[in-house]
Design an enzyme around this catalytic site. Structure first.
Site, PDB file in Angstrom:
ATOM      1  N   GLN A 182      46.638  38.545  -2.121  1.00  0.00           N
ATOM      2  CA  GLN A 182      47.921  38.784  -2.802  1.00  0.00           C
ATOM      3  C   GLN A 182      47.877  38.274  -4.245  1.00  0.00           C
ATOM      4  O   GLN A 182      48.535  38.830  -5.126  1.00  0.00           O
ATOM      5  CB  GLN A 182      49.065  38.084  -2.058  1.00  0.00           C
ATOM      6  CG  GLN A 182      49.428  38.691  -0.713  1.00  0.00           C
ATOM      7  CD  GLN A 182      48.727  37.990   0.424  1.00  0.00           C
ATOM      8  OE1 GLN A 182      47.627  37.471   0.264  1.00  0.00           O
ATOM      9  NE2 GLN A 182      49.344  37.981   1.596  1.00  0.00           N
ATOM     10  N   ASP A 223      58.089  30.658   2.761  1.00  0.00           N
ATOM     11  CA  ASP A 223      58.597  31.541   3.827  1.00  0.00           C
ATOM     12  C   ASP A 223      59.633  30.853   4.688  1.00  0.00           C
ATOM     13  O   ASP A 223      60.414  31.515   5.390  1.00  0.00           O
ATOM     14  CB  ASP A 223      57.440  32.042   4.686  1.00  0.00           C
ATOM     15  CG  ASP A 223      56.636  33.055   3.896  1.00  0.00           C
ATOM     16  OD1 ASP A 223      55.877  32.630   3.013  1.00  0.00           O
ATOM     17  OD2 ASP A 223      56.824  34.265   4.129  1.00  0.00           O
TER      18      ASP A 223
HETATM   19  O1  MRU Z   1      51.951  37.304   4.074  1.00  0.00           O
HETATM   20  P1  MRU Z   1      52.847  37.484   2.883  1.00  0.00           P
HETATM   21  O2  MRU Z   1      52.166  38.171   1.743  1.00  0.00           O
HETATM   22  O3  MRU Z   1      54.159  38.106   3.244  1.00  0.00           O
HETATM   23  O4  MRU Z   1      53.146  36.007   2.420  1.00  0.00           O
HETATM   24  C1  MRU Z   1      53.980  35.805   1.312  1.00  0.00           C
HETATM   25  C2  MRU Z   1      54.060  34.405   0.886  1.00  0.00           C
HETATM   26  O5  MRU Z   1      53.514  33.515   1.480  1.00  0.00           O
HETATM   27  C3  MRU Z   1      54.949  34.106  -0.289  1.00  0.00           C
HETATM   28  O6  MRU Z   1      54.475  33.028  -1.015  1.00  0.00           O
HETATM   29  C4  MRU Z   1      56.355  33.788   0.236  1.00  0.00           C
HETATM   30  O7  MRU Z   1      56.800  34.815   1.090  1.00  0.00           O
HETATM   31  C5  MRU Z   1      57.325  33.587  -0.833  1.00  0.00           C
HETATM   32  S1  MRU Z   1      57.684  35.131  -1.627  1.00  0.00           S
HETATM   33  C6  MRU Z   1      58.893  34.906  -2.777  1.00  0.00           C
END
Ligand code: MRU
Length: 331
Positions: A182, A223
């Site tokens: 990401q 999250d």
């Molecule tokens: O697995 P993902 O890509 O959904 O994980 C996203 C994250 O860990 C982000 O850092 C988190 O959701 C915060 S987004 C504002």
């Protein structure tokens, strides 16, 4: 309409969805990801229920409940999902007795409000966080907590955007964030588009740059934040927090209030999504682990409150290292 985040940065491609189970599949499959963004997607999915279920109040509420359960089962760690579904279900209860068109209008307006409020929350927390960012700072971040992961603007990248907008000469080091990349694919893409200087590093380089004094500030998203201020975020965040603390660099978190879960006492109670080991065995289409070897892929980890200097929310700032907990912002 969703931008397919799996294909970025190579391809900008959108999908249209008409049914909540299609949206659930898109969330499960990471077409859309990031805690606030999946909550917003679920809210729109529940508005879609009101568009196709035109029967009486009872039928509508049953369809809403079924869709809510399917959506809620897609990704367990991000509490924004359950939060948005609960809010939309309350709205469903309010509009159930109306005619189909008014019901749909009510549900859509609520989903749009969730979306709009998230952008405003990101801007507010961004402004608060930017006050702590030193002039000229190199800012390390993990995963993507940007516009793509939210209604727009971003949480951690909201702090970056606000500092940049204030005229601070900041630069970003983006951890690539194996195995889903990401950081490399999404954070670098969106910052580059905004003209904010960004360099990508592999996850195992963070310690090196912190040790050399080349990082002045760390900001990540979350999250789920437990009542005791423990923070769940993308796998690798805990390692970054330990390193930042070892080198006395502020480790901070930006998240909307919808990420705060006061009913979860501590990080130990936060469910950690276990993703397929196959995602670790591959880099893109290339297999890098011998066939038959098992891989592990916890999607998230827990950073204890004792390592967190600040949590920026739209309600204000919590300073866990000083013993503050999120409930200081209530009331
Ligand atoms: O697995 P993902 O890509 O959904 O994980 C996203 C994250 O860990 C982000 O850092 C988190 O959701 C915060 S987004 C504002």
């Amino acid at each position: 309409v969703m931008l397919d985040q799996r294909r970025l940065p190579g391809e900008v491609c959108y999908h249209r969805y008409a049914k909540p189970d299609e949206v659930a599949e898109a969330i499960r499959g990471m077409v859309v990801r990031g805690a606030p963004a999946i909550g917003i997607a679920a809210a729109y999915a529940l508005a879609l229920v009101a568009r196709y279920e035109r029967g009486d109040a009872k039928l509508f509420l049953v369809a809403n409940g079924t869709a809510g359960r399917i959506l809620n089962g897609t990704r367990p760690t991000a509490v924004n999902l359950a939060w948005a579904i609960a809010r939309m279900s309350r709205k469903a209860g309010e509009v159930a007795e109306l005619g189909p068109e008014e019901r749909f209008a009510g549900m859509l307006t609520e989903a749009e409000a969730i979306h709009r409020e998230d952008v405003a929350a990101c801007q507010r927390m961004g402004a608060l966080g930017a006050e702590d960012v030193p002039e000229g700072a190199v800012i390390l971040t993990q995963c993507n907590a940007g516009a793509l992961a939210t209604g727009g603007y971003g949480t951690a990248l909201g702090v970056v955007r606000a500092a940049h907008a204030q005229g601070k000469r900041i630069r970003v080091l983006a951890d690539e964030t194996r195995p889903y990349l990401q950081g490399a694919r999404l954070t670098a893409w969106e910052l580059h588009q905004d003209g904010i200087p960004v360099e990508v590093i592999t996850d195992n380089m963070a310690g090196h740059f912190l040790q050399r004094g080349e990082v002045q500030f760390v900001v990540v998203g979350s999250d789920r934040i437990a009542a005791n201020a423990d923070v769940a975020n993308k796998i690798g965040t805990y390692s970054v927090a330990v390193l930042a603390n070892r080198h006395e660099v502020p480790f901070t978190v930006a998240a909307p209030w919808s990420t705060v879960d006061l009913r979860t006492r501590s990080g130990a109670d936060i469910p950690i999504e276990q993703r397929p080991g196959d995602e670790v065995a591959r880099v893109g289409d290339t297999v890098v682990v011998a066939e038959g070897v098992e891989c592990r892929h916890p999607g998230f980890d827990i950073t204890p409150a004792s390592l967190v200097d600040a949590i920026y929310t739209e309600r204000g700032v919590v300073r866990p290292k000083l013993g503050e907990r999120p409930d200081v912002l209530i009331g």
